[in-house]
Design a protein around this motif. Structure first.
Motif, mmCIF file in Angstrom:
data_model
loop_
_atom_site.group_PDB
_atom_site.id
_atom_site.type_symbol
_atom_site.label_atom_id
_atom_site.label_comp_id
_atom_site.label_asym_id
_atom_site.label_seq_id
_atom_site.Cartn_x
_atom_site.Cartn_y
_atom_site.Cartn_z
ATOM 1 N N LYS A 158 0.833 -1.204 0.000
ATOM 2 C CA LYS A 158 0.000 0.000 0.000
ATOM 3 C C LYS A 158 0.865 1.250 0.000
ATOM 4 C CE LYS A 158 -4.109 -1.952 2.090
ATOM 5 N NZ LYS A 158 -5.064 -1.902 3.205
ATOM 6 N N GLU A 159 1.989 1.178 0.688
ATOM 7 C CA GLU A 159 2.925 2.304 0.700
ATOM 8 C C GLU A 159 3.371 2.629 -0.727
ATOM 9 O OE1 GLU A 159 7.562 2.899 2.061
ATOM 10 O OE2 GLU A 159 6.363 1.393 3.081
ATOM 11 N N VAL A 160 3.814 1.618 -1.456
ATOM 12 C CA VAL A 160 4.292 1.810 -2.822
ATOM 13 C C VAL A 160 3.141 2.229 -3.740
ATOM 14 C CG1 VAL A 160 5.284 0.621 -4.831
ATOM 15 C CG2 VAL A 160 6.273 0.285 -2.559
ATOM 16 N N TYR A 161 1.961 1.657 -3.534
ATOM 17 C CA TYR A 161 0.797 2.019 -4.344
ATOM 18 C C TYR A 161 0.527 3.520 -4.250
ATOM 19 C CZ TYR A 161 -4.058 2.662 -5.692
ATOM 20 O OH TYR A 161 -5.205 3.134 -6.267
ATOM 21 N N HIS A 162 0.487 4.054 -3.030
ATOM 22 C CA HIS A 162 0.186 5.477 -2.866
ATOM 23 C C HIS A 162 1.332 6.356 -3.379
ATOM 24 C CE1 HIS A 162 -3.667 4.989 -0.998
ATOM 25 N NE2 HIS A 162 -3.172 4.095 -0.172
ATOM 26 N N LEU A 163 2.551 5.879 -3.247
ATOM 27 C CA LEU A 163 3.689 6.610 -3.822
ATOM 28 C C LEU A 163 3.548 6.684 -5.339
ATOM 29 C CD1 LEU A 163 7.108 5.615 -2.232
ATOM 30 C CD2 LEU A 163 6.097 7.868 -2.414
ATOM 31 N N GLU A 164 3.216 5.555 -5.950
ATOM 32 C CA GLU A 164 3.064 5.527 -7.406
ATOM 33 C C GLU A 164 1.956 6.463 -7.863
ATOM 34 O OE1 GLU A 164 2.414 1.368 -8.101
ATOM 35 O OE2 GLU A 164 4.558 0.956 -8.317
ATOM 36 N N ARG A 165 0.833 6.453 -7.165
ATOM 37 C CA ARG A 165 -0.287 7.332 -7.530
ATOM 38 C C ARG A 165 0.138 8.804 -7.438
ATOM 39 N NH1 ARG A 165 -2.645 5.027 -10.838
ATOM 40 N NH2 ARG A 165 -1.280 3.328 -10.535
ATOM 41 N N ALA A 166 0.848 9.170 -6.384
ATOM 42 C CA ALA A 166 1.297 10.558 -6.231
ATOM 43 C C ALA A 166 2.330 10.910 -7.297
ATOM 44 C CB ALA A 166 1.871 10.776 -4.838
ATOM 45 N N ALA A 167 3.217 9.970 -7.616
ATOM 46 C CA ALA A 167 4.227 10.216 -8.644
ATOM 47 C C ALA A 167 3.578 10.394 -10.012
ATOM 48 C CB ALA A 167 5.235 9.065 -8.680
ATOM 49 N N ILE A 168 2.575 9.578 -10.307
ATOM 50 C CA ILE A 168 1.851 9.719 -11.569
ATOM 51 C C ILE A 168 1.164 11.071 -11.627
ATOM 52 C CG2 ILE A 168 -0.163 8.861 -12.851
ATOM 53 C CD1 ILE A 168 0.727 6.027 -11.942
ATOM 54 N N GLY A 169 0.716 11.558 -10.469
ATOM 55 C CA GLY A 169 0.088 12.871 -10.399
ATOM 56 C C GLY A 169 1.068 14.020 -10.508
ATOM 57 N N GLY A 170 2.368 13.722 -10.510
ATOM 58 C CA GLY A 170 3.368 14.766 -10.710
ATOM 59 C C GLY A 170 4.056 15.245 -9.452
ATOM 60 N N HIS A 171 3.954 14.504 -8.350
ATOM 61 C CA HIS A 171 4.606 14.918 -7.105
ATOM 62 C C HIS A 171 6.083 14.514 -7.152
ATOM 63 C CE1 HIS A 171 5.581 15.162 -2.853
ATOM 64 N NE2 HIS A 171 4.485 15.903 -2.707
ATOM 65 N N PRO A 172 7.018 15.478 -7.197
ATOM 66 C CA PRO A 172 8.434 15.137 -7.354
ATOM 67 C C PRO A 172 9.005 14.373 -6.159
ATOM 68 C CG PRO A 172 8.157 17.505 -7.055
ATOM 69 C CD PRO A 172 6.792 16.920 -7.164
ATOM 70 N N GLY A 173 8.552 14.677 -4.948
ATOM 71 C CA GLY A 173 9.047 13.956 -3.771
ATOM 72 C C GLY A 173 8.649 12.494 -3.803
#
Length: 137
Positions: free
Chosen positions: A42-57
């Motif tokens: 779930k940690e990686v899932y939410h990271l991926e979703r935020a990264a796809i949304g353009g969050h650089p961190g």
């Protein structure tokens, strides 16, 4: 009509930003085990979703996860993308891992990072920075 369109655009942009913020919050909660047990999927899932949304961190953190798992090629790709979004820490990580990054890729990431930083400059941001400095003293 134009003001309605502009208003809808602003609402959509805020929703996207808020959605990314939620993803980062969920990532932190699952990473720290604050939602019960630590859950790396779930940690990686939410990271991926935020990264796809353009969050650089989030993109940077995905690169760190990939490096931890030994996927250095993917880690470098994530770091380059984060650097091109203006995330300075990714540039520092690429400097430290020069063995996994070609000179051409590093130079391109450096140019993209500088372009992103230049694009973020504006008179309003500079005035806000000066005001913040004045308040600190």
């Amino acid at each position: 009509m134009k003001e309605t369109t502009r208003g809808l655009l602003n609402i959509t942009q805020r929703q996207l930003s808020w959605g990314m913020l939620h993803r980062i919050i969920y990532y932190q909660l699952y990473r720290g085990g604050l939602c019960g047990e630590k859950d790396e999927k779930k940690e990686v899932y939410h990271l991926e979703r935020a990264a796809i949304g353009g969050h650089p961190g989030a993109r940077h953190n995905l690169g760190c996860k990939e490096a931890e798992n030994g996927n250095y090629e993917r880690a470098v790709k994530h770091m380059i993308i984060a650097a091109s979004l203006g995330y300075q820490l990714s540039i520092e990580m690429l400097k430290l891992n020069r063995g996994h990054v070609s000179k051409e890729d590093f130079a391109a990431a450096l140019r993209a990072n500088q372009a992103a930083l230049d694009a973020m400059k504006s008179p309003q941001r500079e005035a806000a920075g000066r005001l913040t400095e004045q308040q600190r003293t």
